[in-house]
Design a protein around this motif. Structure first.
Motif, PDB file in Angstrom:
ATOM      1  N   ILE A  26       0.833  -1.202   0.000  1.00  0.00           N
ATOM      2  CA  ILE A  26       0.000   0.000   0.000  1.00  0.00           C
ATOM      3  C   ILE A  26       0.867   1.251   0.000  1.00  0.00           C
ATOM      4  O   ILE A  26       0.613   2.200  -0.750  1.00  0.00           O
ATOM      5  N   VAL A  27       1.906   1.274   0.818  1.00  0.00           N
ATOM      6  CA  VAL A  27       2.816   2.427   0.869  1.00  0.00           C
ATOM      7  C   VAL A  27       3.517   2.588  -0.471  1.00  0.00           C
ATOM      8  O   VAL A  27       3.634   3.702  -0.999  1.00  0.00           O
ATOM      9  N   TRP A  28       3.977   1.490  -1.057  1.00  0.00           N
ATOM     10  CA  TRP A  28       4.693   1.553  -2.324  1.00  0.00           C
ATOM     11  C   TRP A  28       3.797   2.106  -3.434  1.00  0.00           C
ATOM     12  O   TRP A  28       4.198   2.985  -4.195  1.00  0.00           O
ATOM     13  N   PHE A  29       2.562   1.587  -3.526  1.00  0.00           N
ATOM     14  CA  PHE A  29       1.646   2.081  -4.548  1.00  0.00           C
ATOM     15  C   PHE A  29       1.253   3.534  -4.292  1.00  0.00           C
ATOM     16  O   PHE A  29       1.090   4.312  -5.230  1.00  0.00           O
ATOM     17  N   ARG A  30       1.109   3.923  -3.047  1.00  0.00           N
ATOM     18  CA  ARG A  30       0.786   5.314  -2.722  1.00  0.00           C
ATOM     19  C   ARG A  30       1.897   6.246  -3.192  1.00  0.00           C
ATOM     20  O   ARG A  30       1.637   7.323  -3.728  1.00  0.00           O
ATOM     21  N   CYS A  31       3.138   5.818  -3.014  1.00  0.00           N
ATOM     22  CA  CYS A  31       4.268   6.616  -3.491  1.00  0.00           C
ATOM     23  C   CYS A  31       4.248   6.730  -5.012  1.00  0.00           C
ATOM     24  O   CYS A  31       4.468   7.811  -5.563  1.00  0.00           O
ATOM     25  N   LEU A  32       3.968   5.631  -5.704  1.00  0.00           N
ATOM     26  CA  LEU A  32       3.910   5.673  -7.166  1.00  0.00           C
ATOM     27  C   LEU A  32       2.785   6.573  -7.661  1.00  0.00           C
ATOM     28  O   LEU A  32       2.976   7.377  -8.577  1.00  0.00           O
ATOM     29  N   PHE A  33       1.607   6.443  -7.075  1.00  0.00           N
ATOM     30  CA  PHE A  33       0.476   7.281  -7.492  1.00  0.00           C
ATOM     31  C   PHE A  33       0.760   8.751  -7.209  1.00  0.00           C
ATOM     32  O   PHE A  33       0.424   9.616  -8.019  1.00  0.00           O
TER      33      PHE A  33
END
Length: 122
Positions: A26-33
Protein backbone atom coordinates in the motif's frame (compact mmCIF):
# COMPACT_ATOMS: atom_id res chain seq x y z
CA UNK A 1 3.16 -35.04 9.21
CA UNK A 2 4.71 -31.56 9.23
CA UNK A 3 2.45 -28.70 8.27
CA UNK A 4 3.19 -25.03 7.69
CA UNK A 5 0.98 -23.97 10.58
CA UNK A 6 1.49 -26.34 13.46
CA UNK A 7 -0.02 -24.22 16.17
CA UNK A 8 -1.73 -20.94 16.91
CA UNK A 9 1.61 -19.10 17.25
CA UNK A 10 2.49 -19.98 13.66
CA UNK A 11 -0.87 -18.68 12.48
CA UNK A 12 -0.28 -15.41 14.32
CA UNK A 13 3.22 -15.12 12.86
CA UNK A 14 1.96 -15.72 9.30
CA UNK A 15 -0.84 -13.21 9.87
CA UNK A 16 1.65 -10.64 11.09
CA UNK A 17 3.91 -11.06 8.03
CA UNK A 18 0.91 -11.00 5.71
CA UNK A 19 -0.17 -7.68 7.28
CA UNK A 20 3.35 -6.26 6.95
CA UNK A 21 3.52 -7.16 3.24
CA UNK A 22 0.08 -5.71 2.49
CA UNK A 23 0.98 -2.48 4.32
CA UNK A 24 4.28 -2.27 2.43
CA UNK A 25 2.51 -2.69 -0.91
CA UNK A 26 0.00 0.00 0.00
CA UNK A 27 2.82 2.43 0.87
CA UNK A 28 4.69 1.55 -2.32
CA UNK A 29 1.65 2.08 -4.55
CA UNK A 30 0.79 5.31 -2.72
CA UNK A 31 4.27 6.62 -3.49
CA UNK A 32 3.91 5.67 -7.17
CA UNK A 33 0.48 7.28 -7.49
CA UNK A 34 1.70 10.43 -5.77
CA UNK A 35 4.80 10.53 -7.97
CA UNK A 36 2.85 10.46 -11.22
CA UNK A 37 0.15 12.78 -9.86
CA UNK A 38 2.70 15.50 -9.05
CA UNK A 39 2.59 18.11 -11.81
CA UNK A 40 5.45 20.18 -10.38
CA UNK A 41 8.09 17.47 -10.76
CA UNK A 42 9.99 17.29 -14.06
CA UNK A 43 10.04 14.22 -16.28
CA UNK A 44 13.62 13.43 -15.30
CA UNK A 45 12.73 13.75 -11.64
CA UNK A 46 9.84 11.35 -12.09
CA UNK A 47 12.06 8.94 -14.00
CA UNK A 48 14.66 9.00 -11.22
CA UNK A 49 12.13 8.44 -8.47
CA UNK A 50 10.40 5.71 -10.52
CA UNK A 51 13.72 3.91 -11.06
CA UNK A 52 14.45 4.09 -7.34
CA UNK A 53 10.97 2.84 -6.45
CA UNK A 54 11.14 -0.02 -8.96
CA UNK A 55 14.70 -1.27 -8.43
CA UNK A 56 14.90 -0.78 -4.66
CA UNK A 57 11.20 -0.69 -3.77
CA UNK A 58 11.10 -0.62 0.02
CA UNK A 59 14.15 1.56 0.55
CA UNK A 60 12.98 3.78 -2.32
CA UNK A 61 9.54 4.16 -0.75
CA UNK A 62 11.10 5.02 2.60
CA UNK A 63 13.37 7.65 1.00
CA UNK A 64 10.42 9.01 -1.00
CA UNK A 65 8.30 9.34 2.15
CA UNK A 66 11.09 11.10 4.01
CA UNK A 67 11.99 13.46 1.15
CA UNK A 68 8.53 14.29 -0.20
CA UNK A 69 6.07 13.74 2.65
CA UNK A 70 5.28 17.44 3.04
CA UNK A 71 4.45 17.90 -0.65
CA UNK A 72 2.49 14.61 -0.63
CA UNK A 73 0.39 15.96 2.20
CA UNK A 74 -0.17 19.31 0.45
CA UNK A 75 -1.29 17.58 -2.77
CA UNK A 76 -3.60 15.27 -0.85
CA UNK A 77 -5.18 18.21 1.01
CA UNK A 78 -5.58 20.13 -2.26
CA UNK A 79 -7.30 17.15 -3.88
CA UNK A 80 -9.60 16.76 -0.89
CA UNK A 81 -10.60 20.43 -0.89
CA UNK A 82 -11.44 20.56 -4.63
CA UNK A 83 -14.84 18.84 -4.31
CA UNK A 84 -15.71 21.06 -1.34
CA UNK A 85 -14.90 24.18 -3.35
CA UNK A 86 -16.97 22.91 -6.28
CA UNK A 87 -19.94 22.09 -4.05
CA UNK A 88 -19.71 25.49 -2.37
CA UNK A 89 -19.67 27.31 -5.69
CA UNK A 90 -22.56 25.26 -7.05
CA UNK A 91 -24.60 25.85 -3.91
CA UNK A 92 -23.81 29.56 -4.15
CA UNK A 93 -24.94 29.53 -7.77
CA UNK A 94 -28.11 27.69 -6.75
CA UNK A 95 -28.81 30.26 -4.04
CA UNK A 96 -28.37 33.15 -6.45
CA UNK A 97 -30.53 31.44 -9.08
CA UNK A 98 -33.34 30.81 -6.63
CA UNK A 99 -33.06 34.36 -5.29
CA UNK A 100 -33.22 35.70 -8.87
CA UNK A 101 -36.37 33.65 -9.46
CA UNK A 102 -37.88 35.11 -6.29
CA UNK A 103 -36.89 38.61 -7.41
CA UNK A 104 -38.47 38.07 -10.83
CA UNK A 105 -41.69 36.79 -9.24
CA UNK A 106 -41.82 39.83 -6.96
CA UNK A 107 -41.49 37.84 -3.73
CA UNK A 108 -38.36 39.76 -2.67
CA UNK A 109 -37.03 43.24 -3.36
CA UNK A 110 -33.83 44.19 -5.19
CA UNK A 111 -32.06 44.99 -1.91
CA UNK A 112 -33.02 41.58 -0.48
CA UNK A 113 -31.70 39.93 -3.67
CA UNK A 114 -28.41 41.81 -3.33
CA UNK A 115 -28.19 40.70 0.31
CA UNK A 116 -28.74 37.03 -0.60
CA UNK A 117 -26.22 37.32 -3.45
CA UNK A 118 -23.59 38.85 -1.15
CA UNK A 119 -24.07 36.09 1.44
CA UNK A 120 -23.87 33.38 -1.23
CA UNK A 121 -20.65 34.78 -2.67
CA UNK A 122 -19.02 35.31 0.74
Amino acid sequence: MDSITNDFGDVLLWSFWFFIWIAAFIVWFRCLFDLFGDHTLSGWGKAGWAALLIFVPWVGALIYLIARSRSMNERQLAEASEPQAASTSSSAADQITSAKALLDSGAITQSEFESVKAKALA
